[in-house]
Design an enzyme around this catalytic site. Structure first.
Site, PDB file in Angstrom:
ATOM      1  N   ASP A  13       0.812  -1.223   0.000  1.00 57.31           N
ATOM      2  CA  ASP A  13       0.000   0.000   0.000  1.00 57.31           C
ATOM      3  C   ASP A  13       0.844   1.270   0.000  1.00 57.31           C
ATOM      4  O   ASP A  13       0.440   2.297   0.541  1.00 57.31           O
ATOM      5  CB  ASP A  13      -0.970   0.025   1.202  1.00 57.31           C
ATOM      6  CG  ASP A  13      -1.811  -1.227   1.270  1.00 57.31           C
ATOM      7  OD1 ASP A  13      -2.318  -1.624   0.224  1.00 57.31           O
ATOM      8  OD2 ASP A  13      -1.929  -1.807   2.358  1.00 57.31           O
ATOM      9  N   LYS A  16       2.056   1.928  -5.170  1.00 59.33           N
ATOM     10  CA  LYS A  16       2.709   1.355  -6.355  1.00 59.33           C
ATOM     11  C   LYS A  16       1.895   1.581  -7.616  1.00 59.33           C
ATOM     12  O   LYS A  16       2.447   1.739  -8.694  1.00 59.33           O
ATOM     13  CB  LYS A  16       2.914  -0.156  -6.168  1.00 59.33           C
ATOM     14  CG  LYS A  16       3.952  -0.499  -5.132  1.00 59.33           C
ATOM     15  CD  LYS A  16       4.118  -1.994  -4.992  1.00 59.33           C
ATOM     16  CE  LYS A  16       2.928  -2.677  -4.378  1.00 59.33           C
ATOM     17  NZ  LYS A  16       2.645  -2.359  -2.982  1.00 59.33           N
ATOM     18  N   GLY A  40      -4.389  -4.406  -4.186  1.00 53.49           N
ATOM     19  CA  GLY A  40      -5.327  -3.369  -4.600  1.00 53.49           C
ATOM     20  C   GLY A  40      -4.525  -2.142  -4.982  1.00 53.49           C
ATOM     21  O   GLY A  40      -3.836  -1.561  -4.156  1.00 53.49           O
ATOM     22  N   HIS A  41      -4.555  -1.807  -6.249  1.00 55.54           N
ATOM     23  CA  HIS A  41      -3.810  -0.637  -6.717  1.00 55.54           C
ATOM     24  C   HIS A  41      -4.798   0.426  -7.161  1.00 55.54           C
ATOM     25  O   HIS A  41      -5.662   0.156  -7.998  1.00 55.54           O
ATOM     26  CB  HIS A  41      -2.934  -0.997  -7.928  1.00 55.54           C
ATOM     27  CG  HIS A  41      -1.813  -1.927  -7.582  1.00 55.54           C
ATOM     28  ND1 HIS A  41      -1.058  -2.575  -8.527  1.00 55.54           N
ATOM     29  CD2 HIS A  41      -1.316  -2.289  -6.387  1.00 55.54           C
ATOM     30  CE1 HIS A  41      -0.144  -3.309  -7.917  1.00 55.54           C
ATOM     31  NE2 HIS A  41      -0.283  -3.152  -6.621  1.00 55.54           N
ATOM     32  N   GLN A 224       1.871  -6.195  -2.875  1.00 54.71           N
ATOM     33  CA  GLN A 224       2.227  -6.240  -1.449  1.00 54.71           C
ATOM     34  C   GLN A 224       3.557  -5.500  -1.239  1.00 54.71           C
ATOM     35  O   GLN A 224       3.773  -4.501  -1.893  1.00 54.71           O
ATOM     36  CB  GLN A 224       2.275  -7.685  -0.922  1.00 54.71           C
ATOM     37  CG  GLN A 224       0.902  -8.362  -0.865  1.00 54.71           C
ATOM     38  CD  GLN A 224       0.458  -8.965  -2.174  1.00 54.71           C
ATOM     39  OE1 GLN A 224       1.202  -9.673  -2.812  1.00 54.71           O
ATOM     40  NE2 GLN A 224      -0.757  -8.689  -2.585  1.00 54.71           N
TER      41      GLN A 224
HETATM   42  P1  IMP Z   1      -2.948 -12.811   2.117  1.00 56.34           P
HETATM   43  O1  IMP Z   1      -2.005 -12.278   1.088  1.00 56.34           O
HETATM   44  O2  IMP Z   1      -4.399 -12.574   1.773  1.00 56.34           O
HETATM   45  O3  IMP Z   1      -2.674 -14.244   2.463  1.00 56.34           O
HETATM   46  O4  IMP Z   1      -2.709 -11.983   3.481  1.00 56.34           O
HETATM   47  C1  IMP Z   1      -1.494 -12.083   4.209  1.00 56.34           C
HETATM   48  C2  IMP Z   1      -1.093 -10.725   4.794  1.00 56.34           C
HETATM   49  O5  IMP Z   1      -0.720  -9.856   3.752  1.00 56.34           O
HETATM   50  C3  IMP Z   1      -2.216 -10.010   5.545  1.00 56.34           C
HETATM   51  O6  IMP Z   1      -1.641  -9.299   6.616  1.00 56.34           O
HETATM   52  C4  IMP Z   1      -2.773  -9.046   4.517  1.00 56.34           C
HETATM   53  O7  IMP Z   1      -3.411  -7.930   5.126  1.00 56.34           O
HETATM   54  C5  IMP Z   1      -1.484  -8.650   3.818  1.00 56.34           C
HETATM   55  N1  IMP Z   1      -1.720  -8.201   2.425  1.00 56.34           N
HETATM   56  C6  IMP Z   1      -2.036  -8.956   1.357  1.00 56.34           C
HETATM   57  N2  IMP Z   1      -2.134  -8.202   0.256  1.00 56.34           N
HETATM   58  C7  IMP Z   1      -1.874  -6.942   0.620  1.00 56.34           C
HETATM   59  C8  IMP Z   1      -1.777  -5.699  -0.098  1.00 56.34           C
HETATM   60  O8  IMP Z   1      -1.944  -5.593  -1.309  1.00 56.34           O
HETATM   61  N3  IMP Z   1      -1.442  -4.611   0.650  1.00 56.34           N
HETATM   62  C9  IMP Z   1      -1.196  -4.689   1.975  1.00 56.34           C
HETATM   63  N4  IMP Z   1      -1.269  -5.813   2.675  1.00 56.34           N
HETATM   64  C10 IMP Z   1      -1.601  -6.936   2.007  1.00 56.34           C
END
Ligand code: IMP
Length: 426
Positions: A13, A16, A40-41, A224
């Site tokens: 977040d 990007k 989420g972009h 991420q």
């Molecule tokens: P997962 O990727 O859904 O398995 O989540 C694992 C961890 O990564 C959690 O803490 C999510 O909140 C975090 N996470 C996954 N995708 C994003 C993103 O795009 N931005 C920020 N945090 C993310």
């Protein structure tokens, strides 16, 4: 610039979407190399329209750019089609989107497992996005995954789903007290989706390498962030893939020697969603101020983001594990209006001073930030377009970040729009 990587330097977040959108107009190809629709972009175009992208590369918004969902991504076919229809309904040309035959599919049972396992973990939960990301990567590594190319062969798809469900249904029913999934139903659903994107399936690693040979440029877009990396992040509170720069080679099939630049996207403060340690987190009114001023709400899940001050230990770590060549510093405007801006320069861990990321999970949890107070600025900086337009204290803030992290800042975001950006020669 043959192949450049854009990665999040913190917990995701960082903004990007905006950076890749700007850079996307300078390259022929934009490639997603890991993650899935957990990302989420948000991209805001000059006409003020904003787009929230989850799975499709941000380059889709630049006409003429070819976009690739690489082999390292996990693809939820229903989400893919919904996102394509939503873009097409707004007049975006999606014909340039290709999907690697080797990317893995997020199946309905992955989403089911993600939700039940999180519930089962209770207080120890990871706070996942609930999109089936972890279970899909688990199956990939366990060699029982279903890949995009499998939708081109109904017989093999059926065999794979049958084999997967033979085990997963036992777990869903006997451990989690859920309904068993029907093999035929799952296969029919996936095939129905697959028919709608079969024409996009390609040997993308071959195409990308041919493009490089032909002198074209490729932007590798990470999702991420560094600290959510399954190897280099704050394990176990991480995602199940490798957002760090090395993952870009693996997740696209481009050799690491072709990557010449690694741009770290760095927010001027820090945010995190989900569980896990966060040394500079602010649980007070100042945290609320950053959340409100920065609009810090998750694009994918709508969860409020945890907010805190800039952490130079993380910045230095990101430079090291990614080989960052330069930073795009985002959201500097959010810090306007503060008397002083604290920056974390190191940690105290059980009475010891530490300047680098602690080695153990326990030490990360015990890390107490050591702050340096930098003088703030009160001017609205959103109209600044050159570095010299910025107030002296804002410039000093950027210089200090460069000193503390060891990498130059080549671009600065001063507002959400594409044009609200300062670029610098570094
Ligand atoms: P997962 O990727 O859904 O398995 O989540 C694992 C961890 O990564 C959690 O803490 C999510 O909140 C975090 N996470 C996954 N995708 C994003 C993103 O795009 N931005 C920020 N945090 C993310």
């Amino acid at each position: 610039m043959p192949a450049i990587v854009v990665i999040g330097a913190q917990w995701g977040d960082e903004g990007k979407g905006k950076a890749t959108d700007i850079l996307g107009s300078q390259v022929q190809w934009v490639v997603r190399y890991q993650g899935g629709n957990n990302a989420g972009h948000t991209v805001v175009l000059p006409d003020g329209q904003d787009y929230a992208l989850h799975l499709i590369p941000s380059g889709i918004l630049t006409p003429g750019t070819k976009n690739v969902i690489g082999n390292g991504v996990v693809v939820d076919p229903g989400v893919l089609l919904d996102e394509l229809s939503a873009l097409e309904a707004r007049g975006v040309d999606t014909s340039g989107l290709l999907i690697s035959a080797d990317a893995h599919l997020i199946m309905p049972y992955h989403v089911a497992m993600d939700k039940v396992t999180e519930r089962f973990l209770g207080k120890a939960k990871i706070g996942t996005t609930g999109r089936g990301i972890g279970p899909a990567y688990q199956d990939k590594v366990a060699r029982v995954g279903v890949r995009v190319a499998d939708i081109l062969d109904e017989k093999i798809l059926h065999q794979k789903v049958e084999a997967a469900l033979a085990y997963k249904n036992q777990v869903l029913v006997k451990v989690y007290n859920r309904r068993a999934l029907d093999v035929d139903e799952v296969v029919d659903t996936v095939l129905a989706y697959g028919r709608k994107f079969a024409h996009r399936i390609a040997d993308t690693r071959l195409l990308l390498n041919k493009a490089l040979e032909a002198g074209e440029s490729i932007l590798l877009e990470g999702s991420q962030g560094t600290l959510l990396d399954v190897d280099h992040g704050t394990y176990p509170f991480v995602t199940s893939s490798n957002p760090t720069a090395g993952g870009a080679a693996v997740g696209s099939g481009i050799g690491p020697t072709k990557i010449t630049r690694v741009i770290g996207i760095l927010k001027a403060y820090t945010t995190r969603v989900g569980s896990g340690p966060f040394p500079t987190e602010l649980l007070d009114a100042m945290g609320e101020h950053l959340r409100k001023t920065g609009g810090e709400v998750g694009v994918t899940t709508g969860r409020p983001r945890r907010c805190g001050w800039f952490d130079a230990v993380i910045g230095r770590y990101a430079v090291r594990v990614n080989g960052i060549t330069d930073f795009f510093l985002t959201k500097l405007d959010v810090l306007s209006g503060l008397e002083t801006v604290p920056v974390c320069v190191g940690y105290e861990v059980d009475g010891r001073r530490i300047d680098d990321m602690p080695m153990t999970q326990t030490d990360v949890h015990h890390a107490v930030p050591v702050y340096e107070e930098l003088p703030g600025w009160f001017e609205d900086i959103s109209a600044c377009r050159t570095f010299d337009d910025l107030p002296a204290n804002a410039r000093a803030y950027v210089h200090r970040i460069e000193e503390l992290t060891g990498a130059p800042v080549s671009a600065i975001g001063v507002g959400p729009g594409r044009d609200e950006t300062i670029t610098r020669d570094v």
